[in-house]
Design a protein around this motif. Sequence first.
Motif, PDB file in Angstrom:
ATOM      1  N   UNK A 157       4.566  -5.267  -2.390  1.00 10.35           N
ATOM      2  CA  UNK A 157       3.331  -5.062  -3.106  1.00 10.35           C
ATOM      3  C   UNK A 157       2.425  -4.602  -1.960  1.00 10.35           C
ATOM      4  N   UNK A 158       2.147  -4.975  -1.851  1.00 12.81           N
ATOM      5  CA  UNK A 158       1.358  -5.669  -0.647  1.00 12.81           C
ATOM      6  C   UNK A 158       0.659  -4.127   0.464  1.00 12.81           C
ATOM      7  N   UNK A 159       2.583  -3.954   0.700  1.00 11.77           N
ATOM      8  CA  UNK A 159       2.352  -2.300   1.303  1.00 11.77           C
ATOM      9  C   UNK A 159       2.192  -1.247   1.126  1.00 11.77           C
ATOM     10  N   UNK A 160       3.066  -0.818   0.141  1.00 11.06           N
ATOM     11  CA  UNK A 160       2.399   0.112  -1.760  1.00 11.06           C
ATOM     12  C   UNK A 160       1.317   0.161  -2.119  1.00 11.06           C
ATOM     13  N   UNK A 161       0.557  -1.172  -1.302  1.00 13.08           N
ATOM     14  CA  UNK A 161      -0.922  -1.625  -1.741  1.00 13.08           C
ATOM     15  C   UNK A 161      -1.774  -0.789  -0.866  1.00 13.08           C
ATOM     16  N   UNK A 162      -1.537  -0.668   0.310  1.00 13.21           N
ATOM     17  CA  UNK A 162      -2.396  -0.411   1.508  1.00 13.21           C
ATOM     18  C   UNK A 162      -1.545   1.385   1.711  1.00 13.21           C
ATOM     19  N   UNK A 163      -0.216   1.388   1.595  1.00 11.37           N
ATOM     20  CA  UNK A 163      -0.049   2.271   1.248  1.00 11.37           C
ATOM     21  C   UNK A 163      -0.642   3.626   0.683  1.00 11.37           C
ATOM     22  N   UNK A 164      -1.027   3.201  -0.419  1.00  6.74           N
ATOM     23  CA  UNK A 164      -1.271   4.301  -1.299  1.00  6.74           C
ATOM     24  C   UNK A 164      -2.964   4.244  -1.632  1.00  6.74           C
ATOM     25  N   UNK A 199       0.937   4.959  11.924  1.00  3.57           N
ATOM     26  CA  UNK A 199       1.087   4.340  12.037  1.00  3.57           C
ATOM     27  C   UNK A 199       0.403   3.046  11.822  1.00  3.57           C
ATOM     28  N   UNK A 200      -0.242   3.397  11.136  1.00  2.00           N
ATOM     29  CA  UNK A 200      -1.339   2.315  10.193  1.00  2.00           C
ATOM     30  C   UNK A 200      -1.358   1.386   9.742  1.00  2.00           C
ATOM     31  N   UNK A 201      -0.252   1.617   8.983  1.00  2.59           N
ATOM     32  CA  UNK A 201       0.228   0.820   7.484  1.00  2.59           C
ATOM     33  C   UNK A 201       1.011  -0.108   8.450  1.00  2.59           C
ATOM     34  N   UNK A 202       2.205   0.483   9.034  1.00  2.38           N
ATOM     35  CA  UNK A 202       3.048  -0.363   9.584  1.00  2.38           C
ATOM     36  C   UNK A 202       2.503  -1.508  10.519  1.00  2.38           C
TER      37      UNK A 202
END
Length: 297
Positions: A157-164, A199-202
């Motif tokens: 959820x956090x990964x998706x939250x940072x992405x969106x 590459x920011x999110x990863x």
Amino acid sequence: MHMIEAGVLRVGYHEAGPADGPVAILLHGFPYDVHAYDAVTDMLADRGYRCIVPYLRGYGPTRFLSPQTMRSGEQAALGNDLLALMDALGIGKAVLGGYDWGGRAACVVAALWPERVAGLVSCGTGYNIQDIANAGQPADPETEFRYWYQYYFHTDRGVEGLSRNRRALTHLLWKLWSPTWTFGQATFDQSADAFDNPDFVEVVIHSYRHRYGVVRGDPGVEEIEQRLAQQPSISVPSVVLEGADDGVTGSSAEDQTAHRFTGRYRREIVPGVGHNFPQEAPQVFADAIVEVGRAGD
């Protein structure tokens, strides 16, 4: 803007000041960028310093040279990036200054390669080298509360939250971490453009998972990580600056990491300053760079 190949990266960086002046390398944190040092570089350039301000991996125009390189955000990778940049620019020795991720990179190089460092300015957590082996030990509840975003990033959820929602989320962190700093939307937007890096999110997610031992690191920097696990001392002249209003680390009258510094050392807590120290208190930061630079002459 300048670009240079350094290690596994093609690094974007700003430069100011005389080419033959003493070198100060200034390193931003998460979620900020090189604009945190705009005022600092003007001040230091006027005092004869050559200032190098790079975008860290995962930020702005900085790119990985190979798609096969692990998008690691671990401390060993950040320190290795800094050393590679110094080598690529032909800089034998420099004053290092940083906060958050940038402070960690500076502390890594100061601890492991002190012959390359004339002095160190580290903001927030003074000794900013992670003790990953003991990262599973809980802190006090108030500190754990301030780290909510780190645990958020451990989830899908956090990964998706940072992405969106990377701009909305990072804007919230700016406000929470520097509650007494009045910044305008234009100031935030100027830095937030750097978060559009592919590459920011990863890199961010790996950073906040690796420090707790949740994921493996990059094998290419494993030897450095093993050296950091010994919690090496920092022997170069150092100043630690802490914002009294820092919403991430807070501030304490007790200096809990002073014993990690074996050279000339000073710590200062500055009222009315939050987490983004160089942008909030550029004169104090610039003066500290000059102080440790003179001490290291």
